[in-house]
Enzyme design. Sequence first.
Site, PDB file in Angstrom:
ATOM      1  N   HIS A   1      11.285   5.309  18.424  1.00 36.05           N
ATOM      2  CA  HIS A   1      12.272   5.487  19.263  1.00 36.05           C
ATOM      3  C   HIS A   1      11.652   4.978  20.789  1.00 36.05           C
ATOM      4  O   HIS A   1      10.468   5.391  21.240  1.00 36.05           O
ATOM      5  CB  HIS A   1      12.541   7.156  19.470  1.00 36.05           C
ATOM      6  CG  HIS A   1      12.812   7.555  18.167  1.00 36.05           C
ATOM      7  ND1 HIS A   1      12.256   8.176  17.195  1.00 36.05           N
ATOM      8  CD2 HIS A   1      14.165   7.651  17.617  1.00 36.05           C
ATOM      9  CE1 HIS A   1      12.818   8.789  16.276  1.00 36.05           C
ATOM     10  NE2 HIS A   1      14.011   8.251  16.311  1.00 36.05           N
TER      11      HIS A   1
ATOM     12  N   ASP B   1       7.358   6.982  20.136  1.00 36.73           N
ATOM     13  CA  ASP B   1       6.865   7.067  18.967  1.00 36.73           C
ATOM     14  C   ASP B   1       6.750   5.818  17.811  1.00 36.73           C
ATOM     15  O   ASP B   1       7.150   4.644  18.802  1.00 36.73           O
ATOM     16  CB  ASP B   1       7.358   8.379  18.136  1.00 36.73           C
ATOM     17  CG  ASP B   1       8.766   8.192  18.144  1.00 36.73           C
ATOM     18  OD1 ASP B   1       9.501   7.024  17.897  1.00 36.73           O
ATOM     19  OD2 ASP B   1       9.700   9.146  17.879  1.00 36.73           O
TER      20      ASP B   1
ATOM     21  N   SER C   1      18.973   9.601  15.446  1.00 34.07           N
ATOM     22  CA  SER C   1      17.903  10.134  16.361  1.00 34.07           C
ATOM     23  C   SER C   1      17.889   9.696  17.669  1.00 34.07           C
ATOM     24  O   SER C   1      17.252  10.063  18.703  1.00 34.07           O
ATOM     25  CB  SER C   1      16.486  10.122  15.583  1.00 34.07           C
ATOM     26  OG  SER C   1      16.378   8.995  15.124  1.00 34.07           O
TER      27      SER C   1
END
Length: 348
Positions: free
Chosen positions: A317, A314, A34
Amino acid sequence: MWRITLYFFILFTIDSTLVNGESKVPCFFIFGDSLSDVGNNNILNTTDKSNYLPYGVDFPGQIPTGRFTNGRTIEDFISQLLGFQRYINPYSTQMDKDILRGVNFASGAAGILPKTGSRWGDRVGMDQQLKNFNTTISKLKSMVGGPVTNYLNKCLYTINIGSNDYIDKYFMTKNYPTGNQFATNQYARQLIARYKLQLQALYDSGARKITVFGLPQIGCTPAAFIRFNSTKCVNEVNQAVEAFNTMLVSLVDSFNAKLHMANFTFINLYSMQASTSPPSGSDTKHACCKLRSDFLCEPLSTPCQNRKSYEFMDGFHPTEIVNEIVSNIIFNPPNSFVHPMSISQLIN
């Protein structure tokens, strides 16, 4: 935690518009999780998605593309530094001759091990990303003049993966037995053994200029503070990551010594993250957005106003400003965070 102040003096100004002119490499192929995903998970049956606001709030047009940050990823900034006119598209949307510029295969929740991230739903693990790369190569064969390997040899490759093998698999003992079955060094050796085969396969496919990201201090994320009920970085997690990184450096050195024309370089995100004290007023422990139970942003929640003073978008990240800083450090001339060379040296 990401120490922003040290690096502001070496930042180059990069517009939201990409650099004009010829790119420094013909193509750029991106693998990972991600941290590098730009939309591959959008079409998957998974809860690990970021195609909604506040993700993308600072991306051109305020579009939530599927990037797990408020703006651009490290690879987006690298593509600009390479001189590409547009960002590298996700594999899920690759179109005809556009694959000549490269493809982004990264997928949120992906890992080195095939079962990593399975509890979140579908994801494209590293093994499958390599299969997708081979599918792309078969298409490129009819597009390039001469042997396709001659074209692939000139391209840049980045791989940023492994965090989920720790965050999701090793330290989630309620969901996986891994953390109870293996000591830290044993697990790191297991990961490296699998990763070695994957990187070898990438080399065998024609890759020669390969950037391998080490793991950051995942014990210093907002999610780690919450999960371990701690106000300080979780040493147990960071020590496990350090064991992996040490073995990965040795693997990179081994490849460079033994593989013909191989040029691997290691990015030390761990040391970069731990280097200096944070600037006054910056937030290194909290997320910029309201968190869901899985530590991703609550959809349509209002993000923090001064996103340049937050290290994390978040629970996991980094914000765009951190991604920009990292990309400039690793692209430009040698420093203690790249081994044995920077990306600009690698591509030359």
